[in-house]
Design a protein around this motif. Sequence first.
Motif, short mmCIF file in Angstrom:
data_model
loop_
_atom_site.label_atom_id
_atom_site.label_comp_id
_atom_site.label_asym_id
_atom_site.label_seq_id
_atom_site.Cartn_x
_atom_site.Cartn_y
_atom_site.Cartn_z
N THR A 162 -46.39 54.14 -71.25
CA THR A 162 -47.55 54.85 -70.69
C THR A 162 -47.42 56.35 -70.98
O THR A 162 -47.35 57.17 -70.06
N PRO A 163 -47.42 56.76 -72.25
CA PRO A 163 -47.13 58.15 -72.60
C PRO A 163 -48.20 59.15 -72.17
O PRO A 163 -47.90 60.32 -71.95
N ASP A 164 -49.45 58.71 -72.06
CA ASP A 164 -50.55 59.65 -71.79
C ASP A 164 -50.98 59.67 -70.33
O ASP A 164 -51.92 60.40 -69.99
N ASP A 165 -50.33 58.92 -69.49
CA ASP A 165 -50.63 58.92 -68.06
C ASP A 165 -50.14 60.23 -67.46
O ASP A 165 -48.94 60.54 -67.53
N ILE A 171 -45.43 61.63 -64.74
CA ILE A 171 -44.80 62.84 -65.28
C ILE A 171 -43.38 62.98 -64.76
O ILE A 171 -42.46 63.33 -65.52
N LEU A 172 -43.18 62.67 -63.48
CA LEU A 172 -41.82 62.74 -62.92
C LEU A 172 -40.91 61.74 -63.60
O LEU A 172 -39.76 62.06 -63.94
N ARG A 173 -41.40 60.50 -63.81
CA ARG A 173 -40.60 59.49 -64.50
C ARG A 173 -40.22 59.97 -65.90
O ARG A 173 -39.06 59.87 -66.32
N GLN A 174 -41.21 60.50 -66.63
CA GLN A 174 -40.94 60.99 -67.98
C GLN A 174 -39.97 62.17 -67.94
O GLN A 174 -39.07 62.27 -68.79
N GLY A 175 -40.17 63.05 -66.97
CA GLY A 175 -39.31 64.23 -66.86
C GLY A 175 -37.86 63.87 -66.59
O GLY A 175 -36.95 64.45 -67.20
N ILE A 176 -37.64 62.94 -65.69
CA ILE A 176 -36.27 62.50 -65.40
C ILE A 176 -35.64 61.89 -66.65
O ILE A 176 -34.46 62.12 -66.95
N GLY A 177 -36.44 61.13 -67.40
CA GLY A 177 -35.92 60.55 -68.64
C GLY A 177 -35.51 61.60 -69.65
O GLY A 177 -34.46 61.50 -70.30
N LEU A 178 -36.33 62.64 -69.79
CA LEU A 178 -36.01 63.72 -70.73
C LEU A 178 -34.81 64.53 -70.24
O LEU A 178 -33.94 64.91 -71.04
N MET A 179 -34.76 64.84 -68.95
CA MET A 179 -33.60 65.55 -68.39
C MET A 179 -32.31 64.80 -68.69
O MET A 179 -31.28 65.40 -69.03
N ALA A 180 -32.37 63.49 -68.58
CA ALA A 180 -31.18 62.66 -68.81
C ALA A 180 -30.79 62.62 -70.28
O ALA A 180 -29.60 62.62 -70.63
N LYS A 181 -31.79 62.60 -71.15
CA LYS A 181 -31.53 62.39 -72.58
C LYS A 181 -31.25 63.67 -73.36
O LYS A 181 -30.65 63.62 -74.45
N PHE A 182 -31.69 64.81 -72.86
CA PHE A 182 -31.47 66.06 -73.60
C PHE A 182 -30.00 66.29 -73.98
O PHE A 182 -29.72 66.67 -75.12
N VAL A 258 -49.92 74.44 -72.48
CA VAL A 258 -50.10 73.17 -73.16
C VAL A 258 -50.50 72.08 -72.16
O VAL A 258 -51.37 71.25 -72.43
N SER A 259 -49.87 72.10 -70.98
CA SER A 259 -50.20 71.09 -69.97
C SER A 259 -51.64 71.23 -69.49
O SER A 259 -52.30 70.24 -69.16
N SER A 260 -52.16 72.46 -69.46
CA SER A 260 -53.52 72.69 -68.97
C SER A 260 -54.57 72.02 -69.85
O SER A 260 -55.71 71.83 -69.43
N SER A 261 -54.20 71.64 -71.06
CA SER A 261 -55.15 70.98 -71.95
C SER A 261 -55.29 69.51 -71.64
O SER A 261 -56.18 68.84 -72.17
N GLY A 262 -54.39 68.98 -70.79
CA GLY A 262 -54.44 67.57 -70.44
C GLY A 262 -53.62 66.68 -71.35
O GLY A 262 -53.69 65.45 -71.27
N THR A 263 -52.79 67.29 -72.19
CA THR A 263 -52.00 66.51 -73.14
C THR A 263 -50.80 65.84 -72.46
O THR A 263 -50.56 66.01 -71.26
N ASP A 264 -50.00 65.13 -73.24
CA ASP A 264 -48.88 64.36 -72.70
C ASP A 264 -47.65 65.21 -72.45
O ASP A 264 -47.54 66.34 -72.96
#
Length: 456
Positions: A162-165, A171-182, A258-264
């Motif tokens: 669900t990349p565009d949700d 966003i929190l789920r995606q953020g935690i994943g990126l924090m972990a993977k960086f 970038v977030s203000s545009s509604g992107t992923d």
Amino acid sequence: MVNQMKNMDPETIHTICEQLRPLHQVKKDTFSKYNVKRGLRNADGTGVMAGITRLGNVHGYLLNEGEREPIEGKLTYRGIDLYDLLYAFEHENRFGFGEVGYLLLSGSLPTREQLSRFTAMIGEARALPDNFTEDMIMRAPSPDIMNKLASATLALYSYDPTPDDISTENILRQGIGLMAKFPVIISHAYQARRRYFEGKSLFLHEPDPKLSTAENILRLIRPDGSFTDDEAKLLDRCLIIHAEHGGGNNSAFTAHVVSSSGTDTYSAIAAAVGSLKGPRHGGANLKVVQMFDDIKAHVTDWSDQDAVYQYLLRILAGEAGDHSGLIYGMGHAIYTLSDPRAVSLKAAARPLAEKKGYLDEFNLIETVERLTPAAFAESRGMDSKVMCANVDLYSGLVYKMLGIPQEMFTPLFATARIVGWIAHRMEEVAFGGRIIRPAYKAVSKSAPYIPIDERG
């Protein structure tokens, strides 16, 4: 490697650039004429208010009847003083970056159970998708790890169901994943760089879900994966002090725009990575290291304060260093008397410098910190100059003492700052409401269309 420039016509490139040069010349008074806030800065150097945040506060001066009044710098995360956080983690002898992440993302300090569940979730999310390292990092290695971090971040979009949700939960789920993977991405990108650009051996370790972010970083970049608790705790401190710095810094603002545009999420974070790479932002720590290498090469006696002072004057005059006229690591847009991040890092760096034989280098940095304000005032014909060291002045030495290669300095910054980026993205999506679109004054003159056969 294929040379992507070989099919470019140099004459066409040259012609276009020559046509552009006069168009890129704008008189400085043009900005004031149209009341343009260049760099989104007011005439007194303060930033143009562009948003509201509950995340972090950077406090470095008071305005007294329109004049800046210097004060000791203060940095707070969700209202909590950075010094208090660092003291608590040191006093309790535990890693704090995970707790800071929870604080910034949730708005409050976690209970023991909440922290345990949060860090366990990050630990489990560290593993990259199957064959990701081989396909996304090894097949297209980059000499610059920040560029590879940005492209890998964008690539993770393809593995998200669900990349565009843009709901807060997603966003929190995606953020935690990126924090972990960086940490894993930058470490594997570093190993690929060593292998393909330096001809060195390749050491690919898998992350340990039970270890902290700082421990995993040291484990992943070192050939034998070994590290001491003291080393990991110092790196943890570096991550904490770089986690957030208000919404006005360039990369956080980029995440907002970038977030203000509604992107992923992946597009917003990749853009923030690109911003942080710049030498005027996160890449400044490399400039500090290069500057000190130059000073050490040209000042024989590092303890000779007059010799150091005279060389600083040469740097400021553009006669030495990189000829930019800048002393990197000194001065800040907001902090005046002190940068709390620099103060915190300096306090931790001294004992390690004594232990690892870097005391002479530490003393040289301290000398530059002490002498620069006077040198700057003299070079600019001023009576005095209030100027403090910023975090970049000491971070490079700390990383060097930890055996971390220079190519990893800015990627480590990104690994810490992604916490703030995700939190800022969630704020923007939640209550931004409008796309960020500042105005630009058009100053070009009207021109007629000329038929193609009549052009000279």
